[in-house]
Design a protein around this motif. Structure first.
Motif, PDB file in Angstrom:
ATOM      1  N   VAL A 114       1.100  -0.930   0.349  1.00 57.91           N
ATOM      2  CA  VAL A 114       0.344  -0.137   0.076  1.00 57.91           C
ATOM      3  C   VAL A 114       0.640   1.398  -0.261  1.00 57.91           C
ATOM      4  O   VAL A 114       0.528   1.835  -0.820  1.00 57.91           O
ATOM      5  N   PHE A 115       1.618   1.230   0.898  1.00 57.09           N
ATOM      6  CA  PHE A 115       2.564   2.392   1.000  1.00 57.09           C
ATOM      7  C   PHE A 115       3.675   2.784  -0.373  1.00 57.09           C
ATOM      8  O   PHE A 115       3.706   3.555  -0.530  1.00 57.09           O
ATOM      9  N   ALA A 116       4.199   1.794  -0.812  1.00 58.74           N
ATOM     10  CA  ALA A 116       5.138   1.244  -1.777  1.00 58.74           C
ATOM     11  C   ALA A 116       4.534   2.301  -2.899  1.00 58.74           C
ATOM     12  O   ALA A 116       5.144   2.893  -3.928  1.00 58.74           O
ATOM     13  N   ALA A 117       3.002   1.188  -3.412  1.00 59.16           N
ATOM     14  CA  ALA A 117       1.999   1.763  -4.120  1.00 59.16           C
ATOM     15  C   ALA A 117       1.944   3.173  -4.550  1.00 59.16           C
ATOM     16  O   ALA A 117       2.272   4.048  -6.107  1.00 59.16           O
ATOM     17  N   ALA A 118       1.042   3.400  -3.484  1.00 55.94           N
ATOM     18  CA  ALA A 118       0.315   5.057  -3.157  1.00 55.94           C
ATOM     19  C   ALA A 118       1.860   5.915  -3.411  1.00 55.94           C
ATOM     20  O   ALA A 118       1.333   6.853  -4.284  1.00 55.94           O
ATOM     21  N   GLY A 119       3.222   5.775  -2.580  1.00 54.74           N
ATOM     22  CA  GLY A 119       4.237   6.272  -3.174  1.00 54.74           C
ATOM     23  C   GLY A 119       4.770   7.044  -4.209  1.00 54.74           C
ATOM     24  O   GLY A 119       5.168   7.849  -5.371  1.00 54.74           O
ATOM     25  N   THR A 120       4.826   5.626  -5.111  1.00 56.38           N
ATOM     26  CA  THR A 120       5.416   5.400  -6.719  1.00 56.38           C
ATOM     27  C   THR A 120       3.969   6.137  -7.633  1.00 56.38           C
ATOM     28  O   THR A 120       4.295   6.689  -7.999  1.00 56.38           O
ATOM     29  N   TRP A 121       2.855   6.029  -7.690  1.00 53.89           N
ATOM     30  CA  TRP A 121       2.619   6.570  -7.813  1.00 53.89           C
ATOM     31  C   TRP A 121       1.747   7.899  -8.095  1.00 53.89           C
ATOM     32  O   TRP A 121       1.679   8.781  -8.989  1.00 53.89           O
ATOM     33  N   ALA A 122       1.927   8.034  -6.656  1.00 58.36           N
ATOM     34  CA  ALA A 122       1.531  10.022  -6.904  1.00 58.36           C
ATOM     35  C   ALA A 122       3.715  10.541  -6.938  1.00 58.36           C
ATOM     36  O   ALA A 122       3.600  11.872  -7.396  1.00 58.36           O
ATOM     37  N   LEU A 123       4.791   9.972  -6.929  1.00 59.07           N
ATOM     38  CA  LEU A 123       5.794  10.097  -7.244  1.00 59.07           C
ATOM     39  C   LEU A 123       5.853  10.635  -9.277  1.00 59.07           C
ATOM     40  O   LEU A 123       6.295  11.196  -9.461  1.00 59.07           O
ATOM     41  N   VAL A 124       5.121   8.978  -9.433  1.00 64.15           N
ATOM     42  CA  VAL A 124       4.924   8.706 -10.858  1.00 64.15           C
ATOM     43  C   VAL A 124       4.438   9.289 -12.192  1.00 64.15           C
ATOM     44  O   VAL A 124       4.267  10.298 -12.424  1.00 64.15           O
ATOM     45  N   ALA A 125       3.313   9.104 -11.291  1.00 64.43           N
ATOM     46  CA  ALA A 125       2.054  10.059 -11.963  1.00 64.43           C
ATOM     47  C   ALA A 125       1.345  11.463 -11.543  1.00 64.43           C
ATOM     48  O   ALA A 125       1.148  12.006 -12.866  1.00 64.43           O
ATOM     49  N   ALA A 126       2.020  11.556 -10.558  1.00 65.62           N
ATOM     50  CA  ALA A 126       1.855  13.206 -10.740  1.00 65.62           C
ATOM     51  C   ALA A 126       0.084  14.210 -10.649  1.00 65.62           C
ATOM     52  O   ALA A 126       0.110  14.918 -11.576  1.00 65.62           O
ATOM     53  N   PRO A 127      -1.206  13.394 -10.212  1.00 66.83           N
ATOM     54  CA  PRO A 127      -2.174  12.491 -10.036  1.00 66.83           C
ATOM     55  C   PRO A 127      -2.410  14.309  -9.458  1.00 66.83           C
ATOM     56  O   PRO A 127      -1.587  15.061  -8.550  1.00 66.83           O
ATOM     57  N   LYS A 128      -3.394  15.099  -9.200  1.00 66.32           N
ATOM     58  CA  LYS A 128      -3.873  16.215  -9.471  1.00 66.32           C
ATOM     59  C   LYS A 128      -4.628  16.517  -7.726  1.00 66.32           C
ATOM     60  O   LYS A 128      -3.808  17.346  -7.116  1.00 66.32           O
ATOM     61  N   VAL A 129      -4.582  15.236  -6.950  1.00 66.96           N
ATOM     62  CA  VAL A 129      -4.568  15.424  -5.710  1.00 66.96           C
ATOM     63  C   VAL A 129      -3.338  15.064  -5.131  1.00 66.96           C
ATOM     64  O   VAL A 129      -2.664  15.737  -3.947  1.00 66.96           O
ATOM     65  N   ALA A 130      -1.830  15.083  -5.627  1.00 60.14           N
ATOM     66  CA  ALA A 130      -0.615  14.997  -5.242  1.00 60.14           C
ATOM     67  C   ALA A 130      -0.321  16.253  -5.806  1.00 60.14           C
ATOM     68  O   ALA A 130       0.302  16.970  -4.339  1.00 60.14           O
ATOM     69  N   ARG A 131      -0.281  16.842  -6.423  1.00 59.79           N
ATOM     70  CA  ARG A 131       0.074  19.061  -7.590  1.00 59.79           C
ATOM     71  C   ARG A 131      -1.318  19.296  -6.168  1.00 59.79           C
ATOM     72  O   ARG A 131      -0.360  20.444  -5.385  1.00 59.79           O
ATOM     73  N   ARG A 132      -1.702  18.962  -5.596  1.00 66.93           N
ATOM     74  CA  ARG A 132      -2.669  20.175  -4.647  1.00 66.93           C
ATOM     75  C   ARG A 132      -2.340  19.620  -3.274  1.00 66.93           C
ATOM     76  O   ARG A 132      -2.176  20.929  -2.597  1.00 66.93           O
ATOM     77  N   PHE A 133      -1.738  18.888  -2.662  1.00 66.55           N
ATOM     78  CA  PHE A 133      -1.436  18.703  -1.430  1.00 66.55           C
ATOM     79  C   PHE A 133      -0.148  19.587  -1.181  1.00 66.55           C
ATOM     80  O   PHE A 133       0.172  19.982  -0.358  1.00 66.55           O
ATOM     81  N   ALA A 134       1.001  19.264  -2.802  1.00 63.53           N
ATOM     82  CA  ALA A 134       1.643  20.138  -3.096  1.00 63.53           C
ATOM     83  C   ALA A 134       2.028  20.885  -2.650  1.00 63.53           C
ATOM     84  O   ALA A 134       2.964  22.012  -1.892  1.00 63.53           O
ATOM     85  N   GLU A 135       1.375  21.953  -3.464  1.00 60.41           N
ATOM     86  CA  GLU A 135       1.134  23.441  -3.492  1.00 60.41           C
ATOM     87  C   GLU A 135       0.589  23.872  -2.245  1.00 60.41           C
ATOM     88  O   GLU A 135       1.531  25.154  -1.725  1.00 60.41           O
ATOM     89  N   GLY A 136      -0.701  23.552  -1.410  1.00 63.56           N
ATOM     90  CA  GLY A 136      -0.915  23.814   0.038  1.00 63.56           C
ATOM     91  C   GLY A 136       0.394  24.018   1.156  1.00 63.56           C
ATOM     92  O   GLY A 136      -0.001  24.433   1.949  1.00 63.56           O
ATOM     93  N   TYR A 137       0.843  22.695   0.588  1.00 63.40           N
ATOM     94  CA  TYR A 137       2.412  22.716   2.295  1.00 63.40           C
ATOM     95  C   TYR A 137       3.485  23.620   1.252  1.00 63.40           C
ATOM     96  O   TYR A 137       4.497  23.817   1.673  1.00 63.40           O
ATOM     97  N   GLU A 138       3.382  23.813  -0.211  1.00 65.04           N
ATOM     98  CA  GLU A 138       4.667  24.825  -0.730  1.00 65.04           C
ATOM     99  C   GLU A 138       5.704  23.334  -0.580  1.00 65.04           C
ATOM    100  O   GLU A 138       6.742  23.966  -0.412  1.00 65.04           O
ATOM    101  N   LEU A 139       5.641  22.311  -1.273  1.00 71.76           N
ATOM    102  CA  LEU A 139       6.710  21.751  -1.849  1.00 71.76           C
ATOM    103  C   LEU A 139       7.444  21.992  -2.929  1.00 71.76           C
ATOM    104  O   LEU A 139       6.375  22.238  -3.565  1.00 71.76           O
ATOM    105  N   ASP A 140       8.528  21.700  -3.330  1.00 67.29           N
ATOM    106  CA  ASP A 140       9.286  21.756  -4.573  1.00 67.29           C
ATOM    107  C   ASP A 140       8.472  20.720  -5.505  1.00 67.29           C
ATOM    108  O   ASP A 140       8.205  19.050  -4.858  1.00 67.29           O
ATOM    109  N   GLY A 141       8.745  21.241  -6.497  1.00 74.76           N
ATOM    110  CA  GLY A 141       7.388  20.216  -7.573  1.00 74.76           C
ATOM    111  C   GLY A 141       6.134  20.043  -7.471  1.00 74.76           C
ATOM    112  O   GLY A 141       5.222  20.905  -7.142  1.00 74.76           O
ATOM    113  N   HIS A 142       5.914  18.636  -7.391  1.00 77.73           N
ATOM    114  CA  HIS A 142       4.713  17.747  -6.736  1.00 77.73           C
ATOM    115  C   HIS A 142       5.464  17.566  -5.316  1.00 77.73           C
ATOM    116  O   HIS A 142       4.312  16.307  -5.706  1.00 77.73           O
ATOM    117  N   GLY A 143       5.981  17.611  -4.532  1.00 83.27           N
ATOM    118  CA  GLY A 143       6.138  16.923  -3.578  1.00 83.27           C
ATOM    119  C   GLY A 143       6.578  15.673  -3.895  1.00 83.27           C
ATOM    120  O   GLY A 143       6.498  14.832  -2.746  1.00 83.27           O
TER     121      GLY A 143
END
Length: 565
Positions: free
Chosen positions: A370-399
């Motif tokens: 679960v953790f490996a798949a969720a992290g890989t999906w957010a890192l590689v696919a950069a879905p909208k939820v990952a980008r929104r989360f990164a923007e909310g916390y002012e993280l570089d790229g998409h977090g």
């Protein structure tokens, strides 16, 4: 032989506490206080040290009457001992967590044996709510410790007594729980199932005769603990007799306790709310409960008070907090040590079964997936939820760094599964959880701290006003005042934002060249000159801006508007 057994059990306990320390202390010193509660308590503690006012907590210029000052006292003590507040604010929670585990082990050892005590303490440590509570500098970790100490003293008297000193200590600890959060009194509910077991002549229950005055002394110990703070506070408040201090007394003694319980005005939830909390969040602890139900039924038939008095107390606490409309997940965390006490004797037998080891192993593998798949999906696919989360916390790229951390937690579970194999699946699960919980704060606290703590925003404000500038806070949060780089002006915390802004403008008008207003941009009004507003950044999804003197129209009657910079 007994001496060797004692040494072995103490050695096992020492190793357990070392592991618990590493897990619970991970990340201390790597972050500042995070909202909603941590900056408030750290700010109040720091003001106590600076002002010398210990009886009446202040948040800025205002009295803070939501909670008694016990936690703030301890945080101030750690700040004084260490000379700083960045790591000190978490030390009360750390010590409370380790103390709770030690008490759980000690109680299990006295009621059953050392192995049972160690299993009970492990059940508490492996519970997600416990880790989540201890990792934050809130009132609840200290409250958890006092309630566990109270339960320990009362149970050792009622089941391994008579031991009046432990009973009195338990009642005294319950009183300290009251002046910590107000609900320490729930520890005394332990006496109800004891009375019921005694009335039904259950074996193993302490019987006393002609000791009514000793039982009554427990009530005295309870009220003496409360009086340590309440007596001086009331004497001082009624001695001053100002409206501010009399309102403080009324609010903290009545509105924040009895009225809040009887007529909650926050966190309204359904009566069955806590059942959902347990199913959703008390992992993996609650997964053992269906397996243990037949054993608890047998314990009832055998009239085993060591199981049913702690278990009945948990049910009473669940009912107690389910009655009012206001409910929060954290309220029932004090149940964990006593629930573990009712589970531990039977978990020892379950550990010998092959099916439990295999189930635990595959849970470990599933967590890794679960953790490996969720992290890989957010890192590689950069879905909208990952980008929104990164923007909310002012993280570089998409977090990316955050998602790599999620993947690393998954790797911890895979490593544990590979190391222990299905034959030792429970050890694999415990190891994976310990590694994951240790890695996560070490990896993520530095990433999230600038935004979460408002450190970056306050640094930007300090730079923007220059060396000779002065800052006035409007519609501020506790982290803003805590993280301010120099002395600031503030115009109240509880006042309406419009009233604060009006007072700030009057303050600014006295020295317009040097004075700037710092505020949440939701508080901007129609008198603001939009193109003069200076954006400072985002902290906790809130935008903050700076108003120089020319950013407000002179002789303007403001009307609230939604202005965005």
């Amino acid at each position: 032989m007994r001496l060797n057994d004692d040494r072995t059990s103490l050695r096992h306990f020492a190793w357990f506490m070392l592991i618990a320390f590493l897990v619970l202390a991970a990340g201390i010193g790597l972050r500042d206080p995070w909202p909603p509660d941590e900056p408030r308590f750290a700010l109040i503690a720091r003001q106590m040290l600076e002002s010398g006012q210990w009886l009446f907590p202040h948040r800025g210029m205002e009295l803070y009457s939501d909670k008694p000052p016990m936690l703030m006292w301890t945080e101030a003590a750690w700040m004084w001992l260490t000379g700083e507040w960045r790591g000190a604010f978490l030390l009360t929670s750390l010590v409370s967590g380790l103390g709770t585990l030690a008490l759980t082990w000690h109680l299990g050892r006295r009621l059953w044996d050392a192995r049972t005590g160690l299993v009970a303490a492990t059940i508490v440590l492996m519970s997600m709510p416990f880790i989540e509570v201890i990792r934050h500098a809130q009132i609840d970790p200290l409250n958890l410790f006092w309630i566990t100490l109270a339960n320990t003293g009362i149970l050792l008297h009622c089941l391994r007594g008579p031991n009046w000193r432990m009973y009195w200590l338990g009642c005294f600890a319950a009183g300290l729980g009251v002046i910590t959060k107000g609900v320490g009194v729930i520890a005394l509910l332990m006496l109800l199932p004891y009375v019921a077991c005694r009335a039904r002549a259950w074996p193993g229950v302490t019987l006393t005769r002609g000791d009514g005055w000793r039982w009554a002394a427990g009530a005295l110990a309870f009220f003496v603990a409360i009086a340590l703070w309440l007596g001086p506070m009331l004497a001082t408040a009624y001695g001053m007799r100002t409206p501010e201090y009399l309102a403080y007394v009324n609010d903290i003694l009545f509105r924040q306790t009895a009225e809040r319980y009887a007529d909650s005005w926050q966190h309204e939830e359904a009566p069955w709310f806590f059942l959902g909390v347990i199913l959703r969040g008390w992992l993996p602890t609650w997964l053992l409960i269906p397996v243990l139900l037949p054993r608890w039924r047998d314990a009832w038939r055998l009239r085993e008070p060591r199981v049913w008095i702690p278990l009945a107390w948990c049910l009473l606490v669940l009912v107690f907090f389910s009655i009012p409309r206001g409910k929060r997940e954290i309220y029932i965390v004090p149940m964990l040590p006593m629930l573990a006490m009712a589970m531990a004797p039977y978990v020892l037998d379950l550990l010998k079964t092959r099916w439990l080891q295999r189930v635990a192993f595959w849970i470990t593998v599933a967590c890794g997936v679960v953790f490996a798949a969720a992290g890989t999906w957010a890192l590689v696919a950069a879905p909208k939820v990952a980008r929104r989360f990164a923007e909310g916390y002012e993280l570089d790229g998409h977090g990316q760094a955050l998602w790599v951390s999620v993947m690393a937690v998954g790797a911890c579970f895979f490593v544990a599964a590979a190391g222990f194999r299905p034959r030792r699946g429970v050890a694999a699960l415990l190891c994976g959880m310990a590694l994951g919980w240790t890695l996560w704060p070490l990896a993520t606290y530095p990433l999230l701290n600038q935004n979460q703590s408002a450190r970056a925003v306050m640094a930007a404000a300090d730079e923007a006003i220059g060396p000779g500038g002065e800052l006035g806070l409007v519609a501020w949060r506790e982290e803003n005042l805590l993280q301010a780089r120099r002395p600031v002006a503030e115009f109240g915390f509880s006042r309406k934002a419009a009233d604060q802004l009006a007072a700030a403008r009057a303050w600014q008008a006295a020295d317009p060249a040097r004075r700037y207003i710092f505020l949440n941009d939701d508080a901007l009004d129609s008198c603001v000159v939009a193109d003069k507003v200076r954006p400072l950044g985002v902290a906790n999804r809130v935008r903050f801006v700076l108003l120089p003197a020319d950013a407000s129209r002179p002789a303007c009657t403001p009307q609230p508007v939604a202005v965005r910079s």
